[in-house]
Write an enzyme that holds these catalytic residues in place. Sequence first.
Site, PDB file in Angstrom:
ATOM      1  N   LYS A  94      12.103  16.998   2.553  1.00 37.86           N
ATOM      2  CA  LYS A  94      11.099  17.339   1.455  1.00 37.86           C
ATOM      3  C   LYS A  94      11.433  16.710   0.235  1.00 37.86           C
ATOM      4  CE  LYS A  94       8.833  21.566  -0.591  1.00 37.86           C
ATOM      5  NZ  LYS A  94       9.400  21.520  -2.128  1.00 37.86           N
ATOM      6  N   THR A 139      15.600  20.147   1.034  1.00 35.75           N
ATOM      7  CA  THR A 139      14.946  19.889  -0.090  1.00 35.75           C
ATOM      8  C   THR A 139      15.930  18.786  -1.123  1.00 35.75           C
ATOM      9  OG1 THR A 139      13.783  21.941  -0.499  1.00 35.75           O
ATOM     10  CG2 THR A 139      14.319  20.603  -2.521  1.00 35.75           C
ATOM     11  N   HIS A 169       7.808  18.545  -5.931  1.00 35.95           N
ATOM     12  CA  HIS A 169       8.289  19.905  -6.273  1.00 35.95           C
ATOM     13  C   HIS A 169       7.468  20.768  -7.073  1.00 35.95           C
ATOM     14  CE1 HIS A 169      12.308  22.080  -5.329  1.00 35.95           C
ATOM     15  NE2 HIS A 169      11.677  23.073  -5.945  1.00 35.95           N
ATOM     16  N   SER A 174      11.724  30.172   2.218  1.00 36.94           N
ATOM     17  CA  SER A 174      12.847  29.434   1.006  1.00 36.94           C
ATOM     18  C   SER A 174      14.090  29.973   1.688  1.00 36.94           C
ATOM     19  CB  SER A 174      12.563  29.865  -0.397  1.00 36.94           C
ATOM     20  OG  SER A 174      13.630  29.630  -1.283  1.00 36.94           O
ATOM     21  N   TYR A 178      18.474  24.359   0.694  1.00 37.04           N
ATOM     22  CA  TYR A 178      19.214  23.938  -0.356  1.00 37.04           C
ATOM     23  C   TYR A 178      20.627  23.608   0.179  1.00 37.04           C
ATOM     24  CZ  TYR A 178      15.531  24.807  -3.924  1.00 37.04           C
ATOM     25  OH  TYR A 178      14.184  24.838  -4.544  1.00 37.04           O
TER      26      TYR A 178
END
Length: 339
Positions: free
Chosen positions: A212, A148, A236, A101, A122
Amino acid sequence: MDTLVREAERCLPASVLTYYQQGAGAGLSAAEAEACWDAVRLLPRVLRDVSAVSTCTSVLGSEVDTPVLVAPTTLQRQAHKEGEAAMLRGTAAAGSLVCVSSNAGVPFKTLAGSAPWWVQAYVLRDRQLTVELLDRAREAGARAVVLTADTPVVGQKYSTGPSVWETVPPDHLLANVDWQGVEETRLEKAADLTPATIDWLRLTTGLPVVVKGVLRADDARECVAAGASAVWVSNHGGRQLDGAVATARALRPVADALAGTGAELYVDGGIRHGRHALTALALGATAVFVGRPTLWALTVGGAAGVQRLLTELTAELAHAMALAGAADIPSLTRDLVSG
């Protein structure tokens, strides 16, 4: 799996446990994910030589011993003091791959020289902060960027106790963003992403881009046309738009849309057994990703726990493959799925 969850529940602080478990809104999408995989029926082949079954495959050029991979999750240092470093060690020991992440609680540089890993991104309102984070990931050995795409805003979640953000130390997340002294709005997720963002990430990092959060066939085609090397079917974990379709139902039309493009296809959401992985691969997935179970395993057993979980899921997959008459991953084709 149920025993692992119960053990983790006894170890985790209440606010962290809630954060790991909860879905958005009423939790409809989160609650149905596993059952939708269970509902799919299979048509096994007979009289096939399955005396030796191989689960080996590759994802974006990285060879792995299993197509069961580890999805990006945050607050891993609440599960284990070493956080992402322990997760990566356990994943590597199982011959798998982890997507780390962008909210990781350990510096990317601590992951350098280890097993194959990707970085989840992100895109922030401040694009320069995003570039700096991705530069750190690339320099530490990240082999792909996972954009994402389903989080222009964060899905609303409800809890009765203190928020996890009130109880978790600041250094347990965003370890790779120079956020001190930065206006909070600059750290918010960008809501102005377009297909052009895919090419921007590819050119900025020099890495293949995975998108994603895709649930629609038309979106999948658009992502690949814009330069994505792979598409990741995901809602998610039910944590964004509650009521979004289960990934077990979204996978088939997306796979059909990408047929012949050369793009790889991944899926997550409710995969809790090797049989679920077999179903996803037969429907067209290149690999599957597991999220919450890896957090339970990290909580209970650290790196060894993660290794054990992935090894068990892979063994279940190999067993199901043998029963289905498939000796290797390429043998997992659509005709194994009924209907």
